[in-house]
Design an enzyme around this catalytic site. Sequence first.
Site, PDB file in Angstrom:
ATOM      1  N   GLY A 215       0.865  -1.237   0.106  1.00 51.51           N
ATOM      2  CA  GLY A 215      -0.035   0.134  -0.090  1.00 51.51           C
ATOM      3  C   GLY A 215       0.781   1.406  -0.011  1.00 51.51           C
TER       4      GLY A 215
ATOM      5  N   GLY B 285      -0.676   2.554   6.790  1.00 49.78           N
ATOM      6  CA  GLY B 285      -0.989   1.627   7.717  1.00 49.78           C
ATOM      7  C   GLY B 285      -0.328   0.625   7.635  1.00 49.78           C
ATOM      8  N   LYS B 286       0.660   0.064   6.550  1.00 50.73           N
ATOM      9  CA  LYS B 286       1.180  -1.382   6.577  1.00 50.73           C
ATOM     10  C   LYS B 286       1.828  -1.862   7.852  1.00 50.73           C
ATOM     11  CE  LYS B 286       3.412   0.065   3.112  1.00 50.73           C
ATOM     12  NZ  LYS B 286       3.033   1.612   3.265  1.00 50.73           N
TER      13      LYS B 286
ATOM     14  N   SER C 287       6.064  -1.914  -2.071  1.00 49.44           N
ATOM     15  CA  SER C 287       6.149  -2.978  -3.258  1.00 49.44           C
ATOM     16  C   SER C 287       5.100  -2.269  -4.281  1.00 49.44           C
ATOM     17  CB  SER C 287       5.881  -4.087  -2.724  1.00 49.44           C
ATOM     18  OG  SER C 287       4.754  -4.083  -1.944  1.00 49.44           O
TER      19      SER C 287
ATOM     20  N   GLY D  57       2.226   5.600   4.518  1.00 52.31           N
ATOM     21  CA  GLY D  57       1.228   6.254   5.377  1.00 52.31           C
ATOM     22  C   GLY D  57      -0.205   5.613   5.175  1.00 52.31           C
TER      23      GLY D  57
END
Length: 198
Positions: A36, A41-42, A110, A39
Amino acid sequence: MNEPVSRNIVRAEGRVSGTDRAAHFGHRAVTVWFTGLSGSGKSTLAFALEEALLERGIAAYVLDGDNVRFGLNRDLGFSPEDRTENIRRIGEVCRLFGDAGIVVLTAFISPYATDRDQMRAIHPEGTFVEVYVDTPLDVCEARDPKGLYVKARAGEIPDFSGISAPYEPPPSPEITIDTTQPLDDCIAHLLATLGAAL
C-alpha cells in the site's frame, strides 16, 4: 536474472522438513505481504498482527521497509530498478523464513504488480498472502507520519509512489484492509481471514 552467477554451488538439504517444523511450531509458515501507499498503515498493521499472533503461540516476525533499508538493503535507493531489487531480496528472505517455519509479515510499498507476482511465484502454493492496505491517497497525505508527502509535493523526493512514481494496486489480493476503520477491527479481520492459511 533467475539463475545464480556462480555455477560451482549445490543446494544443501537439511534433515528437518517443513512438515517437521509445522508439527513443532503448531502452525504453517506463511508470508503475509502488506502492500500500500506510504502512510497507509502497513507497518502499524504488521506490528499489531505480529503481537496478536505471538499471543496465540504463533512464531511471527515483521520485516519493515525502512528497517531493512538500514541494513540488508542500505545500498539501494528508490529508482524503479532499486525498488525491484529491494523486493527481490526481501522475497528471498521471506522464503528463508518460510523454510524456518516462521510466519513473516512484510510492510513494503512494493508498488509494482510484477514484483509482487514474482514474490508469490517463489513461494510454495498457499503460503503467500497478499494484503492490500487500501487507504485513499488523501488519507495517507493527511496522516503523513514521516513528512514525506510534503517533501514529495515540493519536489524534494523524486520517484515517490503515488505522487511522482506509480503505485499499482493488486487486482486480486487475498485480503483488502481499510485502515480508516479501528485498528482492533482490522486485526480481528486479518486473524479471521488468515486462520485457514495457518
